[in-house]
Motif scaffolding. Structure first.
Motif, mmCIF file in Angstrom:
data_model
loop_
_atom_site.group_PDB
_atom_site.id
_atom_site.type_symbol
_atom_site.label_atom_id
_atom_site.label_comp_id
_atom_site.label_asym_id
_atom_site.label_seq_id
_atom_site.Cartn_x
_atom_site.Cartn_y
_atom_site.Cartn_z
ATOM 1 N N ALA A 87 1.609 34.623 -8.716
ATOM 2 C CA ALA A 87 0.551 34.573 -9.724
ATOM 3 C C ALA A 87 0.923 33.531 -10.770
ATOM 4 N N ASP A 88 0.005 32.582 -11.004
ATOM 5 C CA ASP A 88 0.256 31.539 -12.004
ATOM 6 C C ASP A 88 -0.673 31.766 -13.185
ATOM 7 N N GLU A 89 -0.110 32.135 -14.315
ATOM 8 C CA GLU A 89 -0.883 32.391 -15.533
ATOM 9 C C GLU A 89 -2.090 33.290 -15.248
ATOM 10 N N PRO A 90 -1.886 34.463 -14.647
ATOM 11 C CA PRO A 90 -3.049 35.266 -14.235
ATOM 12 C C PRO A 90 -3.807 35.843 -15.422
ATOM 13 N N LEU A 111 -2.039 25.024 -9.173
ATOM 14 C CA LEU A 111 -0.885 25.450 -9.962
ATOM 15 C C LEU A 111 -0.549 24.350 -10.948
ATOM 16 N N ARG A 112 -0.900 24.551 -12.201
ATOM 17 C CA ARG A 112 -0.603 23.514 -13.179
ATOM 18 C C ARG A 112 -0.067 24.135 -14.454
ATOM 19 N N LYS A 142 7.462 25.489 -14.535
ATOM 20 C CA LYS A 142 7.221 26.831 -13.978
ATOM 21 C C LYS A 142 6.270 26.788 -12.781
ATOM 22 N N SER A 143 5.133 26.122 -12.981
ATOM 23 C CA SER A 143 4.148 26.074 -11.906
ATOM 24 C C SER A 143 4.680 25.309 -10.708
ATOM 25 N N THR A 144 5.446 24.265 -10.993
ATOM 26 C CA THR A 144 6.016 23.477 -9.909
ATOM 27 C C THR A 144 6.961 24.349 -9.081
HETATM 28 MG MG LIG Z 1 1.719 25.921 -15.331
#
Ligand SMILES: [Mg+2]
Ligand SMILES: Nc1ncnc2c1ncn2[C@@H]1O[C@H](COP(=O)(O)OP(=O)(O)OP(=O)(O)O)[C@@H](O)[C@H]1O
Lengths: 378, 240
Positions: free
Chosen positions: B177-180, A377-378, B56-58
């Motif tokens: 979902a992260d940047e899918p 997750l980045r 966001k990802s964090t």
């Molecule tokens: Mg990110």
């Protein structure tokens, strides 16, 4: 129908695992060939035992190796014959000789074996044909290994001298090669004649015996060693005496230390190469492993995948190397190179290699630490 | 108020309370999440958007139990992730969460079907159940006809659909979902966000999706806009 990630990956990305498999193969091959050579060379220390079919050996107490024997009292034969378990007893003379052949070979030190010439005698029963043994009945006849003819500077039919006495080479038999020097086989009478310093008793170096029930050898040995009063002697089963002789030479010459040293080097180098290859395989799929971990598959289960891969790499490598080693040992054997193998020694070599594989797997498991799902997750 | 929560969900699936997270690199300490609180309900696709580096990802990794916050706590399905040890968090993820990442992270050696079956094997399901769930998930993602292909033979959009099937087959209550869509072209991005939306609707799953792609906003039930570690704007379309 279960999906085995370890095996599927191994099959699909076999190129990645090839170095590890070759490393394991190489380690296995080295250990097996080293063991075969050592057994072959130092097995020469026990040719007297392994070429004969006696069940029991009786010699001077404390003897550390067959070639180190000293004369014992010939009367011990009657003690042995009294034992109901013993079928037959036979004397064996073993003495040092100084061989002078023709053709300027100088002196060659030889071991002179004096054996019974009766049909069905035990000594060298595995290498002397009955016809060959019968030829020894003529006084001053000797038999040598064909591979020693050059060293001894003779051909079959030639004469030479041992300790100043004339002898005649009446034949050759394969399998008489001793450690350092050459073995020559002759009759009991000729051997006594060649002895430069006959002991007072004139007793043989060994008495060998055949048992009615060879399986009972250990208990007969214990029984015989329990008696006393018939002079000084010690009894061994044939396999125990052979092993004693081989181990004596192995460690007395420093070869044993060399063998262990090489075994350790092969172990360490093999483990490093194998673990590196396994780690590279983990690193290549680190994001996929991290995804599985994100989905809740435990780190412990993921480490098992690495260990399973290590196991399969090891199994393939060991199988490949065993086939190669069998081929090479056979090739060496048919070219007179001294090699030998025993199931227990082969099993020990393979066990050592699988331990190497296990260590590599455990080392590689640590690389699973880097499969951290938070990095996805980045 | 910096934002208004227009929906009062009586039983939110995911609750963040006063989350704070900082990263230190060398002497410098940056606060990535700044006392952030939010509640996320079931059966909807919630989109977190905002500029690059805003956290966001964090936030997603803390909400899903992949990372711990410095302060604050996360209640997932009414359980506090901070009260669990690492093993229990892993077990929680195994049974309740699915993930879809920007990279598809599929094993090169496995066929699409095996990719989906693999995580199920660790859930102590029967062989029939594993097969059934995997085949259903692949069919729902429109990948049944490609199930015997390895990733090398799949297009980017197909790979992402396999990755979604892998998450969906676990029947998770929470799907992250992260940047899918960011590794996909526009058309495939549309397909993927539609599929995620359908999962939220049809399975009642709580789908939380991070993206800075403005084209996805129209597909979301609710959009949280982040900046500098806070939620600036919360627009609920009430489309449920
Ligand atoms: Mg990110
Ligand atoms: N493990 C870490 N160590 C140090 N700094 C980190 C770490 N993870 C994230 N950061 C920093 O935290 C900030 C927020 O990162 P985050 O990945 O949450 O951003 P983002 O909103 O997802 O951005 P993007 O849209 O580019 O993916 C960034 O400045 C990043 O450098």
């Amino acid at each position: 129908m279960m999906v085995s990630l370890a095996r599927k990956t191994l099959l699909h990305e076999w190129r990645r695992f090839l170095p590890a498999m070759l490393a394991v193969s190489f380690a296995t091959l080295l250990q097996l060939l080293q063991a075969a050579l050592v057994l072959g060379i130092f097995g020469g220390a026990a040719v007297y035992v392994s070429d004969s079919n006696a069940d029991l050996w009786v010699g001077y107490p404390g003897t550390q190796s067959v070639d180190q024997g000293r004369p014992i009292d010939g009367d011990i034969a009657s003690l042995l014959e009294m034992n109901p378990q013993i079928e037959s007893v036979e004397p064996f003379y073993l003495l040092d000789g100084d061989w002078r052949g023709g053709h300027g070979t100088g002196g060659v030190s030889v071991f002179v074996s004096g054996v019974s010439t009766r049909p069905g005698a035990m000594m060298f029963a595995r290498v002397l044909t009955p016809a060959l043994r019968a030829r020894l009945a003529y006084p001053e006849s000797v038999i040598v290994d064909p591979a020693d003819l050059n060293k001894l500077g003779v051909q079959v039919g030639d004469t030479a001298s041992v300790n100043g006495h004339l002898v005649r080479v009446v034949g050759t038999a394969r399998g008489l090669r001793a450690l350092g020097g050459a073995d020559i086989v002759t009759s009991l009478q000729t051997a006594r004649m060649l002895d430069p310093a006959p002991s007072d008793s004139g007793g043989p170096t060994y008495l060998v015996a055949r048992l009615r029930h060879p399986a009972a050898a250990s208990s007969v040995v214990a029984d015989i060693n329990g008696h006393s009063g018939f002079g000084r002697y010690q009894a061994w089963t044939a396999p125990a005496f052979a092993r004693l002789s081989v181990l004596f030479w192995l460690f007395n010459t420093g070869a044993g230390a060399g063998v262990l040293f090489l075994a350790v080097i092969v172990f360490v180098v093999g483990a490093i190469i194998t673990s590196q290859a396994l780690m590279a395989a983990v690193a290549a799929s680190v994001n996929e492993y991290a995804t599985l971990n994100a989905l809740g598959v435990g780190k412990r289960s993921l480490r098992w995948v690495v260990l399973e891969q290590a196991f399969w790499v090891g199994a393939c490598g060991v199988v490949l190397a065993s086939v190669l080693a069998a081929l090479l040992i056979w090739l060496a054997h048919s070219n007179n190179v001294p090699v030998a193998m025993q199931p227990s020694v082969a099993a020990a070599c393979l066990g050592l290699v699988m331990a190497l594989v296990a260590v590599s797997g455990l080392m590689a498991m640590r690389s699973m630490q880097r499969a951290d799902p938070a990095t996805l997750l980045r | 108020m910096p934002y208004s929560n227009t929906v009062i969900d009586p039983n939110p699936m995911l609750v963040a309370e006063n989350l704070t997270k900082s990263f230190t690199s060398g002497q410098l300490s940056t606060r990535v999440l700044d006392d952030l609180s939010v509640e996320i309900g079931a059966g909807a696709l919630t989109l977190i958007s905002g500029p690059s580096g805003c956290g966001k990802s964090t936030l997603l990794s803390i909400l899903s139990g992949l990372q711990a916050p410095d302060h604050g706590r996360v209640l997932a399905l009414s359980e506090s992730l901070q009260a669990m040890d690492a093993k229990r968090v892993e077990a929680f993820r195994l049974h309740h969460t699915g993930f879809v990442f920007q990279g598809f992270n599929l094993f090169p050696a496995l066929t699409a079907r095996e990719q989906v079956q693999l995580p199920l094997q660790y859930m102590r399901l029967s062989a029939q159940e594993i097969t059934r769930r995997a085949d259903e998930a692949l069919a729902e993602m429109g990948m049944a006809h490609r199930q015997h292909l390895r990733p090398a033979a799949l297009s980017g959009g197909e790979k992402q659909r396999v990755a979604i099937a892998r998450a969906l087959a676990k029947a998770p209550a929470l799907l992250f979902a992260d940047e899918p869509t960011s590794a996909l072209d526009a058309a495939n991005g549309q397909i993927v966000i539609d599929l995620l939306h359908r999962i939220a609707r049809n399975h009642g799953t709580t789908v939380l999706c991070v993206s800075h792609d403005p084209r996805l906003i129209s597909h979301a039930d609710r959009v949280l806009t982040m900046e500098d570690g806070r939620i600036l704007d919360d627009s609920d379309r009430g489309a449920r």
